[in-house]
Design a protein around this motif. Structure first.
Motif, PDB file in Angstrom:
ATOM      1  N   TRP A 119      -2.022   7.472  -7.317  1.00 21.65           N
ATOM      2  CA  TRP A 119      -2.360   8.723  -7.299  1.00 21.65           C
ATOM      3  C   TRP A 119      -1.656   9.613  -8.476  1.00 21.65           C
ATOM      4  CZ3 TRP A 119       0.773  13.233  -6.512  1.00 21.65           C
ATOM      5  CH2 TRP A 119      -0.012  14.411  -6.463  1.00 21.65           C
ATOM      6  N   TRP A 120      -0.523   9.483  -8.461  1.00 20.28           N
ATOM      7  CA  TRP A 120       0.151  10.224  -9.468  1.00 20.28           C
ATOM      8  C   TRP A 120      -0.365   9.782 -11.074  1.00 20.28           C
ATOM      9  CZ3 TRP A 120       3.925   8.258 -13.301  1.00 20.28           C
ATOM     10  CH2 TRP A 120       4.529   9.328 -14.003  1.00 20.28           C
ATOM     11  N   LEU A 121      -0.707   8.334 -11.255  1.00 21.72           N
ATOM     12  CA  LEU A 121      -1.119   8.184 -12.456  1.00 21.72           C
ATOM     13  C   LEU A 121      -2.648   8.515 -12.923  1.00 21.72           C
ATOM     14  CD1 LEU A 121       0.358   4.327 -12.819  1.00 21.72           C
ATOM     15  CD2 LEU A 121       0.788   6.314 -14.222  1.00 21.72           C
ATOM     16  N   MET A 122      -3.446   8.277 -11.636  1.00 21.54           N
ATOM     17  CA  MET A 122      -4.852   8.818 -12.000  1.00 21.54           C
ATOM     18  C   MET A 122      -4.945  10.491 -12.052  1.00 21.54           C
ATOM     19  SD  MET A 122      -6.710   6.350 -12.071  1.00 21.54           S
ATOM     20  CE  MET A 122      -8.275   6.677 -11.867  1.00 21.54           C
ATOM     21  N   ARG A 123      -4.083  11.151 -11.447  1.00 24.72           N
ATOM     22  CA  ARG A 123      -4.029  12.470 -11.601  1.00 24.72           C
ATOM     23  C   ARG A 123      -3.830  12.830 -12.919  1.00 24.72           C
ATOM     24  NH1 ARG A 123       0.704  16.066 -10.486  1.00 24.72           N
ATOM     25  NH2 ARG A 123       1.591  14.314 -11.299  1.00 24.72           N
ATOM     26  N   ASN A 170       0.807  -1.093   0.199  1.00 23.69           N
ATOM     27  CA  ASN A 170       0.036  -0.077   0.099  1.00 23.69           C
ATOM     28  C   ASN A 170       0.887   1.218  -0.061  1.00 23.69           C
ATOM     29  OD1 ASN A 170      -2.926  -0.552  -0.016  1.00 23.69           O
ATOM     30  ND2 ASN A 170      -2.345  -1.695   1.836  1.00 23.69           N
ATOM     31  N   LEU A 171       1.973   1.285   0.892  1.00 26.89           N
ATOM     32  CA  LEU A 171       2.787   2.529   0.661  1.00 26.89           C
ATOM     33  C   LEU A 171       3.528   2.514  -0.631  1.00 26.89           C
ATOM     34  CD1 LEU A 171       4.570   2.126   4.354  1.00 26.89           C
ATOM     35  CD2 LEU A 171       2.773   3.666   3.463  1.00 26.89           C
ATOM     36  N   ILE A 172       3.651   1.673  -1.402  1.00 30.17           N
ATOM     37  CA  ILE A 172       4.238   1.866  -2.697  1.00 30.17           C
ATOM     38  C   ILE A 172       3.076   2.263  -3.654  1.00 30.17           C
ATOM     39  CG2 ILE A 172       5.646   0.782  -4.729  1.00 30.17           C
ATOM     40  CD1 ILE A 172       7.056  -0.922  -2.372  1.00 30.17           C
ATOM     41  N   ALA A 173       2.204   1.299  -3.726  1.00 35.39           N
ATOM     42  CA  ALA A 173       1.088   1.545  -4.691  1.00 35.39           C
ATOM     43  C   ALA A 173       0.209   2.749  -4.575  1.00 35.39           C
ATOM     44  CB  ALA A 173       0.034   0.398  -4.794  1.00 35.39           C
ATOM     45  N   ARG A 174      -0.152   3.115  -3.444  1.00 37.03           N
ATOM     46  CA  ARG A 174      -1.245   4.424  -3.457  1.00 37.03           C
ATOM     47  C   ARG A 174      -0.416   5.718  -4.029  1.00 37.03           C
ATOM     48  NH1 ARG A 174      -5.569   4.067   0.405  1.00 37.03           N
ATOM     49  NH2 ARG A 174      -5.528   1.764   0.963  1.00 37.03           N
ATOM     50  N   PRO A 175       0.729   6.023  -3.771  1.00 40.61           N
ATOM     51  CA  PRO A 175       1.236   7.275  -4.421  1.00 40.61           C
ATOM     52  C   PRO A 175       1.758   6.926  -5.913  1.00 40.61           C
ATOM     53  CG  PRO A 175       2.751   6.549  -2.475  1.00 40.61           C
ATOM     54  CD  PRO A 175       1.832   5.666  -2.831  1.00 40.61           C
ATOM     55  N   CYS A 176       1.870   5.680  -6.387  1.00 41.89           N
ATOM     56  CA  CYS A 176       1.991   5.591  -7.814  1.00 41.89           C
ATOM     57  C   CYS A 176       0.596   5.711  -8.435  1.00 41.89           C
ATOM     58  CB  CYS A 176       2.441   4.220  -7.785  1.00 41.89           C
ATOM     59  SG  CYS A 176       4.131   3.873  -7.460  1.00 41.89           S
TER      60      CYS A 176
END
Length: 132
Positions: A104-108, A96-102
């Motif tokens: 967020w960045w892709l979806m933004r 989760n710590l790795i996937a959530r920022p990734c």
């Protein structure tokens, strides 16, 4: 306040039927993508849940002797469960710590493009300061 007063401008088109046909095509493409996204996200969630369950089963199976010894020495079922869940939660926390920022960045980036695509379907354009 009208769209023009907010900085939105109406796009002029020479042939209104041509622009209407383009808008319909864009809407249909958007609709197709939406219908494709749903089943694939469901399959991804199902695979993730199956993987987590498989990891939990493998962990408990590998530690059967340890769990048996703990039970023989007087550990309660909830203590064994907490021990198993604590060991299982570490990889999930890291994932989760790795996937959530990734994500967020892709979806933004995707959603910024999505907003401008939706406005172009409506025949409006974004002001320069709002363009992604």
């Amino acid at each position: 306040m009208s769209l023009h007063a907010r900085g939105f401008t109406r796009r002029s088109s020479e042939n209104s039927s041509r622009s209407t046909s383009r808008r319909c095509t864009r809407i249909q493409d958007l609709d197709r993508r939406t219908w494709m996204f749903g089943p694939f996200s469901g399959v991804a969630a199902l695979l993730a849940a199956t993987g987590i369950a498989g990891m939990a089963i493998a962990t408990v199976e590998r530690r059967t002797k340890e769990i048996g010894i703990r039970k023989a020495l007087g550990a309660r079922a909830d203590q064994v469960l907490i021990l198993s869940l604590a060991r299982l939660s570490r990889p999930l926390l890291w994932a989760n710590l790795i996937a959530r920022p990734c994500a967020w960045w892709l979806m933004r980036d995707w959603l910024n493009g999505f907003a401008s695509a939706c406005l172009s379907i409506c025949g409006c354009s974004l002001p320069r300061r709002w363009s992604p």
